[in-house]
Design an enzyme around this catalytic site. Structure first.
Site, short mmCIF file in Angstrom:
data_model
loop_
_atom_site.label_atom_id
_atom_site.label_comp_id
_atom_site.label_asym_id
_atom_site.label_seq_id
_atom_site.Cartn_x
_atom_site.Cartn_y
_atom_site.Cartn_z
N GLY A 42 0.79 -1.23 0.00
CA GLY A 42 0.00 0.00 0.00
C GLY A 42 0.82 1.28 0.00
O GLY A 42 0.33 2.34 -0.37
N ASP A 65 1.61 3.26 4.82
CA ASP A 65 0.54 4.01 4.16
C ASP A 65 -0.52 4.42 5.18
O ASP A 65 -0.96 5.56 5.24
CB ASP A 65 -0.10 3.19 3.03
CG ASP A 65 -0.38 1.74 3.45
OD1 ASP A 65 0.01 1.35 4.57
OD2 ASP A 65 -0.99 1.00 2.67
N ASP A 80 -4.02 1.46 11.33
CA ASP A 80 -5.41 1.22 11.71
C ASP A 80 -5.39 0.65 13.13
O ASP A 80 -5.27 1.40 14.10
CB ASP A 80 -5.95 0.27 10.62
CG ASP A 80 -7.39 -0.15 10.75
OD1 ASP A 80 -8.20 0.30 9.95
OD2 ASP A 80 -7.70 -0.96 11.64
N LYS A 121 -5.86 6.14 11.79
CA LYS A 121 -7.25 6.13 12.27
C LYS A 121 -7.22 6.10 13.80
O LYS A 121 -7.14 5.03 14.41
CB LYS A 121 -7.97 4.87 11.75
CG LYS A 121 -8.18 4.85 10.24
CD LYS A 121 -8.87 3.56 9.83
CE LYS A 121 -9.03 3.45 8.34
NZ LYS A 121 -9.41 2.08 7.92
N PHE A 146 -13.09 2.77 5.66
CA PHE A 146 -12.15 2.13 4.74
C PHE A 146 -11.84 3.08 3.57
O PHE A 146 -12.75 3.63 2.97
CB PHE A 146 -12.77 0.83 4.21
CG PHE A 146 -11.80 -0.01 3.43
CD1 PHE A 146 -10.89 -0.84 4.08
CD2 PHE A 146 -11.79 0.03 2.05
CE1 PHE A 146 -10.00 -1.61 3.36
CE2 PHE A 146 -10.90 -0.75 1.33
CZ PHE A 146 -10.01 -1.57 1.98
N VAL A 147 -10.54 3.26 3.30
CA VAL A 147 -10.16 4.15 2.19
C VAL A 147 -9.44 3.38 1.08
O VAL A 147 -8.87 2.31 1.32
CB VAL A 147 -9.28 5.33 2.68
CG1 VAL A 147 -10.09 6.35 3.44
CG2 VAL A 147 -8.10 4.84 3.51
N ASP A 202 -5.63 -0.55 -1.58
CA ASP A 202 -6.48 -1.41 -2.42
C ASP A 202 -7.76 -1.85 -1.72
O ASP A 202 -7.89 -1.74 -0.50
CB ASP A 202 -5.71 -2.68 -2.79
CG ASP A 202 -5.56 -3.61 -1.58
OD1 ASP A 202 -5.18 -3.13 -0.50
OD2 ASP A 202 -5.85 -4.82 -1.71
N ARG A 251 -5.04 8.16 -8.37
CA ARG A 251 -4.17 9.21 -7.79
C ARG A 251 -4.78 9.81 -6.54
O ARG A 251 -4.08 10.35 -5.70
CB ARG A 251 -4.05 10.42 -8.72
CG ARG A 251 -3.55 10.17 -10.01
CD ARG A 251 -3.60 11.44 -10.86
NE ARG A 251 -2.62 11.21 -11.87
CZ ARG A 251 -1.42 11.79 -11.87
NH1 ARG A 251 -1.11 12.69 -10.98
NH2 ARG A 251 -0.55 11.49 -12.79
#
Ligand code: 5GP
Length: 184
Positions: free
Chosen positions: A48, A103, A106, A135, A156-157, A163, A172
């Site tokens: 990620g 990245d 969590d 988070k 969730f991003v 992904d 992007r």
């Protein structure tokens, strides 16, 4: 920016490329302030981190080296709580100053495993941690995260390297799951 559909889920726009670049630049400058007299090794935690890592390097004005490691705990949009080391560290970092580049943090399970792995088996001179996203509602560990790009809600991003079941990394911009977390 429009909504995107990946597999069975819809994601709504959250942070644009330009906003992400500003965040990354600020992180790069903060790291540089602390390391301008050193040659740190940036250790990217795959997969990620790819976009953040690449942009961070472009914004970093000092000397540095790079290495990678791969960890995984997510299946679909949920953390399993079990962290697997899928690929070994690509460089000997004994006695080096390292900065782990994540990245997103969590639950913190991944960084906990990484700290254990690095301090117990790799013997670096120092370890710091940088993450693009955190988070805080979910993060319950003791570890200090030295550089945080942005704190985000517990949703969730996707995109900018992140992904959903291996797809969507190539956007992007960053998107948020429209429905929130799946088990809510
Ligand atoms: P943790 O171990 O802190 O629970 O999770 C860290 C890893 O889970 C991250 O490196 C990332 O791969 C994945 N992850 C956590 N939250 C999200 C998210 O909102 N979206 C995506 N795509 N991956 C996430």
């Amino acid at each position: 920016m429009e909504k995107v559909r990946v597999h069975d889920k819809t994601f709504v726009p959250y942070l644009k490329d330009a906003e992400l670049q500003e965040i990354v630049k600020t992180v790069a400058e903060k790291i540089y302030e602390d390391y301008k007299d050193e040659v740190p090794v940036f250790v990217g935690v795959l997969n990620g981190v790819v976009m953040f890592f690449s942009d961070l390097l472009k914004h970093y004005p000092g000397r540095c080296e790079v290495a990678f490691i791969q960890m995984s705990s997510y299946v679909g949009t949920q953390s399993t709580g079990i962290v697997y080391k899928k690929m070994d560290l690509t460089k000997d970092i004994k006695d080096r100053h390292i900065i782990l580049i994540e990245d997103i943090v969590d639950t913190g399970n991944t960084i906990e495993s990484l700290f254990q792995y690095f301090t117990e088996t790799q013997r670096p001179k120092s370890v710091k941690l940088a993450t693009l996203l955190l988070k805080p509602e979910v993060y319950k560990k003791e570890f200090v995260i030295d550089y945080v790009g942005k704190e985000i809600p517990n949703k969730f991003v996707l995109g900018y390297g992140l992904d959903y079941d291996e797809e969507g990394r190539n956007y992007r911009d960053l998107y948020q799951l429209e429905e929130g977390r799946i088990n809510e």
